[in-house]
Design a protein around this motif. Structure first.
Motif, mmCIF file in Angstrom:
data_model
loop_
_atom_site.group_PDB
_atom_site.id
_atom_site.type_symbol
_atom_site.label_atom_id
_atom_site.label_comp_id
_atom_site.label_asym_id
_atom_site.label_seq_id
_atom_site.Cartn_x
_atom_site.Cartn_y
_atom_site.Cartn_z
ATOM 1 N N ILE A 70 0.861 -1.181 0.000
ATOM 2 C CA ILE A 70 0.000 0.000 0.000
ATOM 3 C C ILE A 70 0.902 1.237 0.000
ATOM 4 C CG2 ILE A 70 -1.973 -1.140 1.105
ATOM 5 C CD1 ILE A 70 -1.070 0.061 3.799
ATOM 6 N N ASP A 72 -0.250 4.374 1.472
ATOM 7 C CA ASP A 72 -0.615 5.273 2.567
ATOM 8 C C ASP A 72 -1.321 4.473 3.648
ATOM 9 O OD1 ASP A 72 -0.078 8.027 1.225
ATOM 10 O OD2 ASP A 72 -1.160 6.838 -0.269
ATOM 11 N N ALA A 75 -4.957 3.272 3.569
ATOM 12 C CA ALA A 75 -5.342 2.148 2.705
ATOM 13 C C ALA A 75 -5.413 0.842 3.490
ATOM 14 C CB ALA A 75 -4.339 2.001 1.560
ATOM 15 N N ARG A 131 5.540 3.852 -4.291
ATOM 16 C CA ARG A 131 4.325 4.456 -3.711
ATOM 17 C C ARG A 131 3.483 5.174 -4.757
ATOM 18 N NH1 ARG A 131 5.867 7.548 1.680
ATOM 19 N NH2 ARG A 131 3.619 7.500 2.036
ATOM 20 N N ARG A 135 -0.380 4.102 -5.867
ATOM 21 C CA ARG A 135 -1.524 5.030 -5.846
ATOM 22 C C ARG A 135 -2.251 5.025 -7.186
ATOM 23 N NH1 ARG A 135 2.332 8.891 -3.079
ATOM 24 N NH2 ARG A 135 1.952 8.469 -0.870
ATOM 25 N N GLY A 139 -4.299 1.473 -5.418
ATOM 26 C CA GLY A 139 -3.982 1.424 -3.981
ATOM 27 C C GLY A 139 -3.502 0.100 -3.421
ATOM 28 N N TYR A 140 -3.705 -1.010 -4.167
ATOM 29 C CA TYR A 140 -3.343 -2.317 -3.598
ATOM 30 C C TYR A 140 -2.585 -3.159 -4.613
ATOM 31 C CZ TYR A 140 -6.704 -0.739 -0.202
ATOM 32 O OH TYR A 140 -7.337 0.008 0.748
#
Ligand code: AMP
Ligand code: MG
Length: 360
Positions: A70, A72, A75, A131, A135, A139-140
């Motif tokens: 993830i 952040d 999440a 990262r 995003r 997100g995953y």
């Protein structure tokens, strides 16, 4: 299919390329990308078909679960059923970073991603390329190391291309990784947190943050009758083409034992490889000698371990003798990977040089 190779640095992100990587992932494709630990083979973690593709590309057994990456902290709640207090503390202290934690999984996480388990492994990497890509991918991102199963984990984009260049859509080249060993895995779902895989963050550091932290007894090669809790740690993982042995003992004894062994094997007509450090390099005058890094800077040893093992697979040697690297911070993690690669073949230098072989 030939992977599209794109270069960028954390300081100078190529946003259109990251958008493209995000699109590939959202559409169920696979992307190789850098993290601070090793390169990852990313697929959409919430798409069972993408997870199946990851297993197929790596040739990985489907009961060896994937880590969800993830970008952040926000999440995390949607993919876990519960966040134990100790996991919350550890996340605050160590994320983003080389730490993976185990949680009870939420329903939206497919069993294809967790290898059939009701728990899920999650990591928030610090690498900015990773990262930003995560995003843009929704997100995953499920990402095991981007090597073919049975090969050393990749620490450069070239390693990813060697193993998977024909099987995935894109590789993001972010240069040599920072750490070079896979993340520390901690299970905080039990009363006492347990390290399932040693890494850059060691037991001492974790205990400073959490109080008592146990080590999975299955990690110790000598007590092989206990199975490691992380399914991936049960596999033999990687073995070099040549027979690798680790020589243990104090520094001088190790050097003279490796010199002696090297002479003996060469006389028997074998091609010998030696893994040493900058400090001992000059003592070895025969065979193919590769320095892994400097003992004075242990991070260099971790960063080059897999690269050196890959180099030996390309060099025609029959046997490899390696010094041991019980360095202060990452020693346990380095030796865990090296012992696995050596099938726990250890030679003790000093008293006598009998060869011990432990079952795994
Ligand atoms: P890799 O993707 O090569 O870094 O390997 C991922 C590691 O995480 C393997 O050793 C897995 O067995 C471990 N892992 C992933 N999910 C879980 C889980 N739910 N419980 C325990 N270990 C896990
Ligand atoms: Mg791996």
């Amino acid at each position: 299919m030939k992977a599209k190779l794109i270069r960028m640095t954390e300081e100078n992100l190529n946003i259109p390329a990251l958008e493209e990587a995000g699109e590939i992932l959202k559409n169920g494709g696979l992307v190789g990308f850098p993290t601070e630990t090793v390169y990852g083979l990313g697929g959409n973690a919430l798409d069972p078909e993408a997870s199946r593709k990851i297993y197929a590309a790596k040739g990985r057994p489907s009961d060896n679960p994937l880590i969800i990456h993830i970008a952040d902290l926000e999440a995390l709640p949607p993919i876990v059923r519960e966040i134990p207090e100790k996991a919350r503390i550890l996340a605050e202290a160590c994320w983003p970073g080389p730490l993976t934690m185990i949680f009870p999984k939420a329903d939206i996480v497919p069993y294809e991603t967790t290898g059939g388990l009701d728990t899920v492994a999650v990591r928030l990497p610090s690498n900015e390329i990773a990262r930003e890509m995560i995003r843009r991918a929704g997100g995953y991102v499920a990402a095991p190391s981007a090597n073919v199963s049975g090969r050393p984990s990749p620490t450069t984009a070239e390693h990813v291309a060697e193993d998977l260049g024909e099987r995935i859509e894109m590789i993001i080249d972010g240069g040599l990784v920072q750490i070079g060993l896979e993340s520390t895995i901690v299970d905080c779902t039990e009363e006492t947190p347990m390290i399932l895989r040693p890494g850059f963050l060691n037991q001492e550091k974790l205990e400073e943050i959490l109080g008592r932290v146990e080590l999975d007894p299955g990690l110790l090669g000598e007590t092989a009758h206990v199975r490691p809790k992380a399914p991936g740690m049960r596999y033999r993982h990687y073995a070099p083409k040549a027979d690798l042995s680790i020589v243990e003992g104090d520094s001088e004894a190790v050097v003279s034992e490796i010199r002696r062994l090297s002479r003996e094997y060469r006389q028997a007509g074998k091609k010998v490889g030696i893994i040493c450090t900058d400090e001992t390099r000059a003592h070895y005058t025969e065979g193919t000698v590769l320095s892994i890094g400097a003992r004075a800077e242990e991070e260099t040893i971790a960063r080059h371990l897999y690269e050196v093992l890959r180099q030996f697979d390309e060099t025609q040697v029959d046997v490899i003798f390696s010094e041991s690297f019980h360095t202060p911070q990452m020693g346990m993690a380095i030796m865990n990977r090296l012992l696995k690669a050596a099938g726990h073949r250890v030679i003790s230098a000093g008293s006598e040089s009998e060869e011990k072989e432990w079952e795994q």
